[in-house]
Write a protein that holds these residues in place. Structure first.
Motif, PDB file in Angstrom:
ATOM      1  N   MET A  71      61.804  17.086 -30.528  1.00  0.00           N
ATOM      2  CA  MET A  71      62.172  15.923 -29.753  1.00  0.00           C
ATOM      3  C   MET A  71      63.068  16.483 -28.518  1.00  0.00           C
ATOM      4  SD  MET A  71      61.106  12.901 -29.205  1.00  0.00           S
ATOM      5  CE  MET A  71      60.320  12.306 -30.539  1.00  0.00           C
ATOM      6  N   PHE A 109      64.068   6.282 -35.625  1.00  0.00           N
ATOM      7  CA  PHE A 109      65.232   6.520 -34.698  1.00  0.00           C
ATOM      8  C   PHE A 109      66.394   5.464 -35.131  1.00  0.00           C
ATOM      9  CE2 PHE A 109      61.382   7.965 -32.292  1.00  0.00           C
ATOM     10  CZ  PHE A 109      62.039   9.040 -31.635  1.00  0.00           C
ATOM     11  N   ASN A 113      62.970   0.685 -32.491  1.00  0.00           N
ATOM     12  CA  ASN A 113      62.442   0.668 -31.063  1.00  0.00           C
ATOM     13  C   ASN A 113      60.874   0.297 -31.009  1.00  0.00           C
ATOM     14  OD1 ASN A 113      61.725   2.847 -32.360  1.00  0.00           O
ATOM     15  ND2 ASN A 113      61.966   4.451 -30.711  1.00  0.00           N
ATOM     16  N   PHE A 115      57.224  -0.870 -29.847  1.00  0.00           N
ATOM     17  CA  PHE A 115      56.699  -1.309 -28.641  1.00  0.00           C
ATOM     18  C   PHE A 115      56.540  -2.682 -28.463  1.00  0.00           C
ATOM     19  CE2 PHE A 115      54.632   2.891 -30.417  1.00  0.00           C
ATOM     20  CZ  PHE A 115      55.685   3.639 -29.939  1.00  0.00           C
TER      21      PHE A 115
ATOM     22  N   SER B 367      64.108   5.091 -25.692  1.00  0.00           N
ATOM     23  CA  SER B 367      63.981   4.949 -27.057  1.00  0.00           C
ATOM     24  C   SER B 367      62.433   4.931 -27.175  1.00  0.00           C
ATOM     25  CB  SER B 367      64.687   3.962 -27.801  1.00  0.00           C
ATOM     26  OG  SER B 367      64.493   2.603 -27.269  1.00  0.00           O
ATOM     27  N   LEU B 368      61.904   4.139 -26.334  1.00  0.00           N
ATOM     28  CA  LEU B 368      60.551   3.880 -26.640  1.00  0.00           C
ATOM     29  C   LEU B 368      59.535   4.880 -26.170  1.00  0.00           C
ATOM     30  CD1 LEU B 368      59.671   0.135 -24.742  1.00  0.00           C
ATOM     31  CD2 LEU B 368      59.897   0.665 -27.247  1.00  0.00           C
ATOM     32  N   GLU B 370      60.567   8.031 -26.632  1.00  0.00           N
ATOM     33  CA  GLU B 370      60.780   8.778 -27.777  1.00  0.00           C
ATOM     34  C   GLU B 370      59.925   8.316 -29.197  1.00  0.00           C
ATOM     35  OE1 GLU B 370      64.800   9.585 -28.430  1.00  0.00           O
ATOM     36  OE2 GLU B 370      64.881  10.930 -26.935  1.00  0.00           O
ATOM     37  N   GLY B 371      60.037   7.061 -29.192  1.00  0.00           N
ATOM     38  CA  GLY B 371      59.319   6.643 -30.298  1.00  0.00           C
ATOM     39  C   GLY B 371      57.719   6.729 -30.369  1.00  0.00           C
ATOM     40  N   SER B 372      57.357   6.864 -29.030  1.00  0.00           N
ATOM     41  CA  SER B 372      55.923   7.111 -28.949  1.00  0.00           C
ATOM     42  C   SER B 372      55.584   8.656 -29.109  1.00  0.00           C
ATOM     43  CB  SER B 372      55.418   6.714 -27.479  1.00  0.00           C
ATOM     44  OG  SER B 372      53.975   6.947 -27.468  1.00  0.00           O
ATOM     45  N   TYR B 373      56.484   9.329 -28.406  1.00  0.00           N
ATOM     46  CA  TYR B 373      56.249  10.950 -28.825  1.00  0.00           C
ATOM     47  C   TYR B 373      56.320  11.273 -30.213  1.00  0.00           C
ATOM     48  CZ  TYR B 373      57.203  11.481 -23.859  1.00  0.00           C
ATOM     49  OH  TYR B 373      56.939  11.419 -22.335  1.00  0.00           O
ATOM     50  N   GLY B 374      57.566  10.747 -30.939  1.00  0.00           N
ATOM     51  CA  GLY B 374      57.467  10.502 -32.388  1.00  0.00           C
ATOM     52  C   GLY B 374      56.337  10.607 -33.285  1.00  0.00           C
ATOM     53  N   THR B 382      51.443   8.245 -23.709  1.00  0.00           N
ATOM     54  CA  THR B 382      52.864   7.410 -23.728  1.00  0.00           C
ATOM     55  C   THR B 382      53.093   6.333 -22.610  1.00  0.00           C
ATOM     56  OG1 THR B 382      53.814   8.982 -25.028  1.00  0.00           O
ATOM     57  CG2 THR B 382      55.326   7.471 -23.986  1.00  0.00           C
ATOM     58  N   GLN B 385      50.007   3.554 -22.522  1.00  0.00           N
ATOM     59  CA  GLN B 385      49.892   2.446 -23.497  1.00  0.00           C
ATOM     60  C   GLN B 385      51.446   2.167 -23.819  1.00  0.00           C
ATOM     61  OE1 GLN B 385      47.305   3.432 -26.803  1.00  0.00           O
ATOM     62  NE2 GLN B 385      46.447   4.973 -25.616  1.00  0.00           N
ATOM     63  N   VAL B 386      52.423   2.307 -23.696  1.00  0.00           N
ATOM     64  CA  VAL B 386      53.632   2.062 -23.968  1.00  0.00           C
ATOM     65  C   VAL B 386      54.505   1.759 -22.788  1.00  0.00           C
ATOM     66  CG1 VAL B 386      55.916   2.195 -25.168  1.00  0.00           C
ATOM     67  CG2 VAL B 386      53.690   3.357 -26.234  1.00  0.00           C
ATOM     68  N   PRO B 389      52.734  -0.852 -20.032  1.00  0.00           N
ATOM     69  CA  PRO B 389      52.790  -2.347 -20.615  1.00  0.00           C
ATOM     70  C   PRO B 389      54.103  -2.976 -20.861  1.00  0.00           C
ATOM     71  CG  PRO B 389      51.192  -1.071 -21.982  1.00  0.00           C
ATOM     72  CD  PRO B 389      51.832  -0.231 -21.161  1.00  0.00           C
ATOM     73  N   ALA B 390      55.111  -2.072 -21.002  1.00  0.00           N
ATOM     74  CA  ALA B 390      56.329  -2.575 -20.883  1.00  0.00           C
ATOM     75  C   ALA B 390      57.129  -2.799 -19.687  1.00  0.00           C
ATOM     76  CB  ALA B 390      57.374  -1.601 -21.743  1.00  0.00           C
ATOM     77  N   TYR B 485      65.335  -6.632 -21.962  1.00  0.00           N
ATOM     78  CA  TYR B 485      65.922  -5.125 -22.278  1.00  0.00           C
ATOM     79  C   TYR B 485      67.469  -5.064 -22.148  1.00  0.00           C
ATOM     80  CZ  TYR B 485      61.252  -3.293 -22.894  1.00  0.00           C
ATOM     81  OH  TYR B 485      60.145  -3.050 -23.168  1.00  0.00           O
TER      82      TYR B 485
END
Lengths: 271, 486
Positions: A71, A109, A113, A115, B367-368, B370-374, B382, B385-386, B389-390, B485
């Motif tokens: 990461m 995390f 978070n 989506f 964080s969004l 990273e959440g998607s990469y994770g 990413t 689709q993430v 839309p956000a 946000y």
């Protein structure tokens, strides 16, 4: 990038035994620009156990965790040396596909978070991008349901799967993120202070959940709470100033540590 | 003493009062055992306020009221015969005021010449370098003398009273310097009022503009029925010939103009949205810091080019190029066409789309990502689709702001769109827009009582309502997104 996982995966399944090593780090150093954040960390992460990484703020435990699924690649100024292996395979090898690695090493995390999508789509997102047959609707529904069940969230959200995931409470959001990670069927789950934003009841739920997940997954958790490390983990590693000071059975680290710095930290003399 | 001089003296007195008050407060702070509530600067400003504000308001009030009083007195002094003869009092008064500028130069013999009939008032005044109309009569001269004297007296009194108020205010403010005096609170209250006044200016100006356009529009709708204006499909206002008042020969259908505006804006958005959005995605997600720090300002330079320059570009370069290119493939494109104006306007609004979208995409929490990469998502998955839309509500807001900019744009379409009010689907043909017609109806010799001229205000009002609506809607969407946000 070249797809290399296919010939390797039989090996990894063969090595999947209770006391075997899932991931191992050798001489890992991390630099953020000029500043060195980790100094030659050597650590082995055993299969199907929970390993806790503890230490004062800024000690490098989160940095180390983020090395395990690359990461840190997201941060332009980060530079990593040393070897990290997953089932004996170098995850920093030039021909390794980082996307595939992250599907095998999932991450939860510090801050929940979710989506900005529905609860259902939050879970289905990972499987869909990994080619889970999206035309078979019932299969996907089943996968979403089992993932939510495993994360202990199913009962609370089963009637409102089409509502936005951002509308859940903090603890529910974090369990949604865990369910999301599970849905991809990873082998390792990395958790970066997953309970730091949650209240004690939500924390207890997540700790309970981690204990259940242990039978199927290898878990690495970064935590600020020594009680939490003592409660959930089988092995504990103590970091201080970018150095891995001591690593061993959780019981031993918390009752009879070898190093004086560990002793001082767990007794609350600094940190 | 002239009015400007009075204001200057007042200003200087205020500055002096500040330093005096501060000095005195300082001296008292040192001498007194008691702790002062406010700082010396507050006391200084307190004295300034008392020195300046009452006198200032007195002067302003006087300048507004005194001329009215003088005028009333002079009007009453006119001989009854003058007002009875049917002549308009306001016309008489205009001449009297012109005369009053010159009466001080008249001498005894000038009056004799007039009363003896040797010279007319106009001739006498011309010899003194003051021009008045031929309707100036001897009795008006008397009124003018009165007018002049009253005005001079009024000014004298103003100077006197302003001076007294100033000194009185200063003395009062000076007496207020005391340890427990809450000078700070008073000063801050006055400052707050000043700030409120400043922000009111902008609001009142907007209201004033809207109202003036509104009244002219109402005037227009008295001559042309609103239904003909809003639903008419023919734009043919004819000419606004001076003297032919109220000749509603023309047809004032706004639909062809709205159609042209909408069509050109649509082409502009079709150019600007894909290019702007893609460059925003590149800037915020892919570009390194170095590229971003150079490319983003370069892109924003586009927004700094005066629109008339875009107009040249469209007229001289792009229009003929499109015409020739269209000719090659057998597509008939006029040099001034929907395509020409739309393309060039699209290029102009790229920075609006890209810069705002870039900010909005960058504001999507890390964080969004990273959440998607994770979960093992690629960068493109990413983003699609993430992130998008956000960011979508904010991007929609950005596009709407760009659209309202395109709709109100004038110079490009004046030069590049043409003047024929067509309703056509063919993008190679020439159309015209609301703004172009406002310009053409308001250029040249004008009389503001014919529908040909007044229609410009109705057009402007329509345009204002449309763009205001778009802006409000866009801001609403952007704000709603921000709340998510922060």
């Amino acid at each position: 990038m070249v797809e290399i996982s296919a010939p390797v995966s039989p090996v990894s399944e063969g090595a999947n035994q209770a006391d075997s090593v899932k991931m191992s780090a050798r001489d890992v150093c991390v630099y953020y620009g000029e500043k060195q954040a980790l100094f030659g960390v050597n650590l082995q992460i055993p299969t199907n156990e929970i390993m806790a990484l503890i230490g004062p703020s800024g000690c490098g435990k989160s940095t180390f965790l983020r090395c395990l699924n690359r990461m840190n690649d997201v941060i332009p100024i980060a530079r990593i040396t040393g070897d990290i292996e997953l089932d004996g395979e170098d995850i920093y090898a030039p021909d390794l596909d980082v996307v595939e690695l992250r599907a095998r090493v999932g991450m939860v995390f510090q801050k929940p978070n979710p989506f900005p999508k529905s609860i259902f789509d939050n879970i289905a997102y990972g499987p869909r991008i990994h080619g889970f047959s999206s035309n078979n609707k019932t299969d996907m529904e089943e996968l979403v349901a089992t993932s939510l069940q495993k994360a202990g969230l199913w009962e609370e959200v089963k009637d409102r799967l089409d509502q936005p995931g951002t509308g859940l409470s903090g603890g529910q959001q974090q369990r949604l993120c865990i369910a999301r990670a599970i849905a991809v069927k990873p082998e390792v789950i990395l958790m970066d202070e997953p309970c730091s934003a949650l209240d004690p009841i939500a924390t207890a739920k997540i700790e309970e959940l981690m204990d259940e997940l242990r039978s199927d997954y290898t878990i690495v958790i970064v935590t600020h709470s020594m009680q939490q490390a003592a409660r959930v983990s089988q092995r504990t590693a103590f970091f201080h100033l970018g150095v891995l000071v001591e690593e061993g059975d959780t019981d031993k680290i918390f009752t009879n540590p070898d190093d004086e710095r560990t002793q001082n930290y767990i007794t609350g003399r600094f940190g | 003493m002239t009015t400007q001089m009075i204001f200057l003296i007042l200003l200087l007195a205020g500055v002096a009062a500040f330093f005096y008050g501060r000095m005195r407060a300082r001296a008292m702070t040192v001498a007194s055992a008691e702790k002062f509530h406010s700082r010396p600067g507050h006391h200084g400003f307190y004295v300034t306020i008392w020195t300046m504000l009452p006198a200032f308001f007195l002067i302003v009030l006087w300048l507004v009221v005194a001329p009215l009083v003088v005028r009333w007195a002079v009007t009453n002094s006119l001989p009854e015969a003058a007002t009875a003869s049917g002549e308009s009092v306001s016309l008489i008064m205009t001449t009297v005021e012109q005369l009053s500028r010159g009466v001080t130069q008249l001498e005894e013999e000038d009056f004799d010449r007039i009363s003896s009939g040797a010279m007319t008032v106009q001739e006498v005044m011309r010899s003194k370098g003051v021009l008045v109309g031929s309707d100036a009569k001897p009795y008006m001269l008397q009124a003018a003398i009165l007018d002049e004297r009253l005005s001079a007296n009024s000014h004298l009194f103003l100077t006197l009273f302003a001076g007294i108020t100033m000194i009185g205010g200063f003395l009062y403010g000076r007496r207020g310097i005391a340890p427990r005096a809450r000078a700070r609170n008073a000063v801050e209250q006055v400052m707050t009022l000043g700030l409120i006044a400043a922000s009111t200016v902008a609001i009142l100006t907007t209201a004033g503009i809207v109202l003036s356009v509104l009244f002219e529009s109402i005037e227009f709708f008295r001559m042309v029925p609103p239904a003909d204006f809003f639903f008419g499909t023919v734009w043919d206002p004819r000419f606004s010939a001076p003297g032919r008042v109220g000749g509603s020969d023309g047809q004032f259908g706004i639909l062809p103009l709205l159609w042209g505006t909408a069509y050109i804006s649509l082409v502009a958005l079709m150019v600007a949205v894909p290019i702007g959005l893609m460059s925003a995605i590149y800037m915020s997600e892919y570009a390194g810091n170095k590229v971003r720090s150079i490319a983003k300002p370069l892109l924003e330079i586009l927004a700094g080019i005066p629109t008339i320059v875009y107009g040249f570009f469209a007229l001289v370069t792009f229009g003929p190029f499109l015409r020739d290119a269209g000719g090659l493939v057998g597509f008939d494109i006029q040099a001034s066409s929907v395509l020409t104006a739309g393309f060039v306007m699209g290029i102009m609004i790229i920075p609006f789309v890209s810069s705002l979208s870039d900010d909005i995409i960058s504001a999507v929490p890390q964080s969004l990502r990273e959440g998607s990469y994770g979960l093992g998502a690629t960068q493109s998955e990413t983003i699609k689709q993430v992130i998008m839309p956000a960011a979508l509500p904010g991007v929609v807001g950005a596009v709407l702001l760009a659209a309202s900019r395109a709709i109100g744009e004038t110079m490009i379409v004046v030069l590049a769109a043409g003047i024929a009010a067509n309703i056509t689907l063919n993008p190679g043909e020439s159309v015209t827009t609301v703004t172009v017609k406002i310009v053409s109806q308001l250029t040249g010799d004008l009389e503001f009582n014919s529908p040909q001229t007044l229609v410009a205000f109705a057009l402007g009002l329509t345009l204002f309502v449309v763009t205001l609506g778009l802006n409000v809607f866009a801001l609403y969407i952007v704000r709603k997104y921000r709340e998510q946000y922060e």
